[in-house]
Design a protein around this motif. Structure first.
Motif, PDB file in Angstrom:
ATOM      1  N   TRP A 135       0.803  -1.225   0.000  1.00 38.54           N
ATOM      2  CA  TRP A 135       0.000   0.000   0.000  1.00 38.54           C
ATOM      3  C   TRP A 135       0.838   1.279   0.000  1.00 38.54           C
ATOM      4  N   GLN A 136       2.149   1.131  -0.163  1.00 43.04           N
ATOM      5  CA  GLN A 136       3.012   2.276  -0.414  1.00 43.04           C
ATOM      6  C   GLN A 136       3.995   1.905  -1.525  1.00 43.04           C
ATOM      7  N   THR A 137       4.724   2.879  -1.992  1.00 49.16           N
ATOM      8  CA  THR A 137       5.560   2.737  -3.182  1.00 49.16           C
ATOM      9  C   THR A 137       6.593   1.623  -3.051  1.00 49.16           C
ATOM     10  N   VAL A 138       6.820   0.930  -4.170  1.00 48.91           N
ATOM     11  CA  VAL A 138       7.895  -0.060  -4.314  1.00 48.91           C
ATOM     12  C   VAL A 138       8.906   0.521  -5.290  1.00 48.91           C
ATOM     13  N   TRP A 139      10.184   0.427  -4.929  1.00 45.16           N
ATOM     14  CA  TRP A 139      11.188   0.989  -5.843  1.00 45.16           C
ATOM     15  C   TRP A 139      12.534   0.290  -5.709  1.00 45.16           C
ATOM     16  N   LEU A 140      13.351   0.405  -6.780  1.00 41.20           N
ATOM     17  CA  LEU A 140      14.723  -0.085  -6.794  1.00 41.20           C
ATOM     18  C   LEU A 140      15.673   1.099  -6.672  1.00 41.20           C
ATOM     19  N   GLU A 141      16.813   0.848  -6.048  1.00 43.97           N
ATOM     20  CA  GLU A 141      17.805   1.901  -5.879  1.00 43.97           C
ATOM     21  C   GLU A 141      19.190   1.318  -6.079  1.00 43.97           C
ATOM     22  N   ALA A 142      20.031   2.063  -6.807  1.00 45.17           N
ATOM     23  CA  ALA A 142      21.402   1.619  -7.063  1.00 45.17           C
ATOM     24  C   ALA A 142      22.360   2.423  -6.205  1.00 45.17           C
ATOM     25  N   VAL A 143      23.265   1.720  -5.507  1.00 51.77           N
ATOM     26  CA  VAL A 143      24.246   2.396  -4.659  1.00 51.77           C
ATOM     27  C   VAL A 143      25.616   1.747  -4.835  1.00 51.77           C
ATOM     28  N   HIS A 144      26.644   2.502  -4.510  1.00 53.46           N
ATOM     29  CA  HIS A 144      28.002   1.975  -4.459  1.00 53.46           C
ATOM     30  C   HIS A 144      28.091   0.959  -3.323  1.00 53.46           C
ATOM     31  N   THR A 145      29.069   0.060  -3.400  1.00 52.87           N
ATOM     32  CA  THR A 145      29.233  -0.917  -2.316  1.00 52.87           C
ATOM     33  C   THR A 145      29.474  -0.236  -0.975  1.00 52.87           C
ATOM     34  N   THR A 146      30.084   0.952  -1.012  1.00 51.89           N
ATOM     35  CA  THR A 146      30.213   1.778   0.189  1.00 51.89           C
ATOM     36  C   THR A 146      29.216   2.923   0.078  1.00 51.89           C
ATOM     37  N   HIS A 147      28.283   2.968   1.000  1.00 53.07           N
ATOM     38  CA  HIS A 147      27.213   3.966   0.886  1.00 53.07           C
ATOM     39  C   HIS A 147      26.636   4.290   2.261  1.00 53.07           C
ATOM     40  N   LEU A 148      25.980   5.431   2.326  1.00 51.18           N
ATOM     41  CA  LEU A 148      25.299   5.847   3.555  1.00 51.18           C
ATOM     42  C   LEU A 148      24.086   4.951   3.764  1.00 51.18           C
ATOM     43  N   SER A 149      23.963   4.347   4.943  1.00 59.70           N
ATOM     44  CA  SER A 149      22.846   3.436   5.186  1.00 59.70           C
ATOM     45  C   SER A 149      21.854   3.966   6.213  1.00 59.70           C
ATOM     46  N   LYS A 150      22.285   4.842   7.121  1.00 62.64           N
ATOM     47  CA  LYS A 150      21.393   5.450   8.107  1.00 62.64           C
ATOM     48  C   LYS A 150      21.814   6.889   8.349  1.00 62.64           C
ATOM     49  N   LEU A 151      20.827   7.720   8.696  1.00 61.21           N
ATOM     50  CA  LEU A 151      21.092   9.129   8.932  1.00 61.21           C
ATOM     51  C   LEU A 151      20.142   9.646   9.993  1.00 61.21           C
ATOM     52  N   ARG A 152      20.684  10.381  10.937  1.00 59.88           N
ATOM     53  CA  ARG A 152      19.881  10.858  12.070  1.00 59.88           C
ATOM     54  C   ARG A 152      20.316  12.272  12.443  1.00 59.88           C
ATOM     55  N   PHE A 153      19.326  13.181  12.522  1.00 62.02           N
ATOM     56  CA  PHE A 153      19.573  14.558  12.921  1.00 62.02           C
ATOM     57  C   PHE A 153      18.926  14.818  14.276  1.00 62.02           C
ATOM     58  N   THR A 154      19.688  15.405  15.210  1.00 63.01           N
ATOM     59  CA  THR A 154      19.147  15.807  16.506  1.00 63.01           C
ATOM     60  C   THR A 154      19.479  17.270  16.742  1.00 63.01           C
ATOM     61  N   PRO A 155      18.483  18.152  16.670  1.00 62.06           N
ATOM     62  CA  PRO A 155      18.757  19.578  16.854  1.00 62.06           C
ATOM     63  C   PRO A 155      18.782  19.968  18.326  1.00 62.06           C
ATOM     64  N   ASN A 156      19.561  20.976  18.637  1.00 62.41           N
ATOM     65  CA  ASN A 156      19.586  21.565  19.971  1.00 62.41           C
ATOM     66  C   ASN A 156      19.527  23.082  19.790  1.00 62.41           C
ATOM     67  N   ILE A 157      18.319  23.653  19.949  1.00 64.96           N
ATOM     68  CA  ILE A 157      18.175  25.086  19.696  1.00 64.96           C
ATOM     69  C   ILE A 157      18.812  25.921  20.798  1.00 64.96           C
ATOM     70  N   ASP A 158      19.031  25.325  21.977  1.00 64.76           N
ATOM     71  CA  ASP A 158      19.625  26.084  23.074  1.00 64.76           C
ATOM     72  C   ASP A 158      21.104  26.368  22.825  1.00 64.76           C
ATOM     73  N   SER A 159      21.798  25.402  22.257  1.00 66.81           N
ATOM     74  CA  SER A 159      23.224  25.573  21.979  1.00 66.81           C
ATOM     75  C   SER A 159      23.490  25.961  20.529  1.00 66.81           C
ATOM     76  N   GLY A 160      22.492  25.759  19.669  1.00 63.50           N
ATOM     77  CA  GLY A 160      22.680  26.035  18.251  1.00 63.50           C
ATOM     78  C   GLY A 160      23.358  24.916  17.499  1.00 63.50           C
ATOM     79  N   ASP A 161      23.403  23.723  18.097  1.00 69.83           N
ATOM     80  CA  ASP A 161      24.068  22.582  17.467  1.00 69.83           C
ATOM     81  C   ASP A 161      23.071  21.697  16.731  1.00 69.83           C
ATOM     82  N   ILE A 162      23.522  21.121  15.626  1.00 73.43           N
ATOM     83  CA  ILE A 162      22.817  20.007  15.006  1.00 73.43           C
ATOM     84  C   ILE A 162      23.738  18.794  15.100  1.00 73.43           C
ATOM     85  N   GLN A 163      23.262  17.764  15.768  1.00 70.84           N
ATOM     86  CA  GLN A 163      24.032  16.533  15.882  1.00 70.84           C
ATOM     87  C   GLN A 163      23.665  15.632  14.719  1.00 70.84           C
ATOM     88  N   ILE A 164      24.669  15.232  13.960  1.00 75.16           N
ATOM     89  CA  ILE A 164      24.458  14.383  12.797  1.00 75.16           C
ATOM     90  C   ILE A 164      25.107  13.031  13.064  1.00 75.16           C
TER      91      ILE A 164
END
Length: 598
Positions: free
Chosen positions: A170-199
């Motif tokens: 019930w949602q999209t099916v798709w194929l994707e091509a990537v290099h053998t070395t590739h980004l697999s997960k990504l997470r952003f955590t903002p902190n507006i008090d310090s002005g930092d973005i943790q990646i």
């Protein structure tokens, strides 16, 4: 015609991909003979066609049947584009309800259980370089009440608050091509008090000697660039945004924060580099946003924020759980904002990431909820837990999501008031979600019988018809003060379950209203009913004024955005036509002022 052509994963976008939505071969397997007879073999042909990504119960699937079919099969042949050959090929599924087994060229590539979140398999080793056969077997037990099913009914015909089931893709099916070395997960955590973005990011494949280049832009201007040596598969880096030239030039950082009024987003490009050659590149975005509770109020970006939410079931007449077009998500949000709502509670559904993309970009708060199982069992606990782990992993980066709701109205924990095991389940979900995501609010049991919770979330539909003056006065009285609200039992249930009590958290009325108004040939019900547009507006104002008279409520969620099947209690019809002048709804919603809250 191919539906849903947009790239389906907005928080991690690559250029090389192939949309597999469209016509697939399809077959019911009512005798569950497919595995024994090896229907995954290439010589097996299926007798039907289905339009992916619509479930067979939906009109747009081309099948449109509501009868029980607990086992179904899909087949499609695919040619991998030449420019994708020689790379790692991943097969992605937005969501498949409920259990999926995926075969590529007659070999089992993987299985997944859970009907509401994304999953993928690396299918490179199964490919032939010619026409590739993809076969999916889906099992969706129609009457099993231990699986998280939300509003999907376990009887063949929808009734009451229960809707038509969704089986399969019930949602999209798709194929994707990537290099053998590739980004697999990504997470952003903002902190507006310090002005930092943790990646935080993970790299699959050989990472030694590789570098990551992170570029951050705001409204078209690059404000940060970091080049990082990759020493491990997991990397964490904090980047301060406020100590930048644009800030020094006088652009106050509060103007960078994300909110419904100012949906500011930072664009991100991350490149994986090997010997100065870019081998993987993704685009993404994040928002600098903080949500917390303090002094009995919800704070957004360190300021008290009154939430005016609308309950959104996320159903469409032709697609059921699947929006026919990406712009349908945008339209729902725009209509909600036009009415003066600043967010929604996505009810008993994990919504498509494309909805969250539009909520991020348009500025719309989202309470994320999951489909519940109707009954309690150890299997139901395990299934709900697994789904929540996957939900948070998929949706963590969306700034629009401010609250998680793991349990609603004691669904799945019907005996929580006097059953210690079910109390532990509520507590476990609350603490599990906080252990995975410390940045958001968590509600333990939205409606009543709460355990430990960040918001006291109360449901009350007892406003009565306009002639029922005594009932309406009781409705207002029960909401008027903190003490009266906490002593109320609007559904015959205690606000907090045995052994738990109020600890000073903000109190919100998170379900109420549900005024039924029949338009055209629609048939159905509402919690109360009116017969004209004038009466609908008048009754909406009557109910909202009862809420705004409260000296303790710090927000609400009105039931509901649209009619759904036999429910005709939406502000909009099922096909999104307004039942009244939406300016009137906005006028009424805007009667509130922060000074009315203690």
């Amino acid at each position: 015609m191919v539906y849903r052509k947009e790239y389906p994963r907005p928080q991690l976008v690559r250029k090389e991909w192939l949309n597999l939505n469209g016509a697939w071969q399809f077959e019911f397997d009512d005798e569950n003979a497919g595995l024994k007879e090896k229907w995954f073999k290439k010589e097996k042909k299926f007798g039907r066609k289905i339009e992916v990504p619509f479930a067979f119960q939906a009109e747009l699937s081309g099948i449109n049947e509501s009868t029980f079919h607990d086992w179904v099969w899909y087949r499609r042949e695919v040619e991998i584009p030449k420019d994708m050959l020689g790379k790692q090929i991943f097969l992605h599924f937005g969501a498949v309800d409920y259990r999926a087994a995926v075969y590529v060229n007659e070999q089992l590539a993987g299985t997944h259980e859970g009907g509401h979140v994304s999953f993928s398999f690396n299918i490179t080793d199964y490919l032939t370089g010619e026409k590739e056969s993809i076969v999916i077997r889906v099992e969706d037990p129609s009457t099993d009440e231990t699986i998280p099913r939300g509003k999907q009914f376990w009887l063949e015909e929808s009734a009451g608050i229960w809707y038509t089931r969704t089986t399969g893709i019930w949602q999209t099916v798709w194929l994707e091509a990537v290099h053998t070395t590739h980004l697999s997960k990504l997470r952003f955590t903002p902190n507006i008090d310090s002005g930092d973005i943790q990646i935080e990011f993970e790299v699959a494949g050989e990472y030694k000697g590789k570098k990551a280049l992170i570029e951050i832009s705001f409204k078209g201007s690059k404000i940060a660039e970091e080049r990082i040596e990759i020493f491990d598969s997991f990397t964490k880096r904090s980047i301060n945004l406020y100590n930048r030239q644009i800030f020094k030039a006088g652009y106050h950082h509060e103007g960078w924060n994300w909110s419904p009024e100012t949906p500011n987003l930072f664009d991100v490009v991350i490149k994986i580099i090997d010997a100065e050659i870019v081998i993987d590149e993704i685009t993404s975005y994040f928002g600098m946003r903080k949500i917390h509770t303090e002094n009995g109020m919800v704070y957004l970006n360190n300021k008290p924020y009154y939430q005016k939410l609308v309950l959104d079931q996320g159903y469409w007449p032709q697609g059921l759980l699947t929006a026919p077009d990406d712009l349908d998500f945008k339209k729902d949000i725009e209509l909600s904002k036009e009415m003066g709502f600043n967010g929604c509670r996505k009810h008993q559904k994990v919504e498509d990431p494309r909805f969250l993309y539009w909520a991020d970009h348009l500025g719309f708060l989202v309470w994320g909820e999951c489909a519940a199982s109707p009954i309690y069992s150890e299997d139901a606990v395990a299934r709900l837990t697994r789904e929540w782990i996957e939900i948070i992993e998929r949706d963590y980066n969306h700034p629009s999501i401010v609250t998680w709701v793991p349990i609603n109205e004691s669904w799945g924990v019907p005996n929580i008031c006097n059953n210690e095991q079910q109390k532990h389940h509520s507590l476990a979900m609350y603490h599990l979600i906080h252990s995975l995501d410390p940045t958001r609010i968590v509600i333990s049991n939205d409606g009543w019988e709460m355990t430990t919770t960040d918001i006291c979330a109360v449901h009350n539909y007892n406003h009565g018809h306009k002639e029922e003056l005594e009932k309406y006065e009781h409705f207002k009285h029960s909401l008027s003060t903190k003490e009266k609200l906490l002593m109320s039992r609007p559904a015959g249930k205690k606000i907090y379950t045995e052994g738990f009590d109020y600890q000073g958290e903000p109190i919100l009325l998170t379900e109420f209203g549900g005024i039924g108004f029949k338009i055209g040939d629609a048939a159905g019900w509402g919690y109360t009913s009116v017969s004209s547009e004038e009466d609908f507006v008048s009754d909406y104002e009557r109910v909202i004024k009862g809420v705004y008279a409260s000296r303790t409520l710090h927000g609400f969620c009105y039931t509901q955005l649209t009619d759904v099947e036999q429910e005709i209690n939406g502000i909009l019809t099922y096909d999104r036509k307004p039942k009244c002048d939406l300016k009137e709804i906005k006028r009424i919603n805007n009667l509130w002022h922060i000074d009315t809250v203690e």
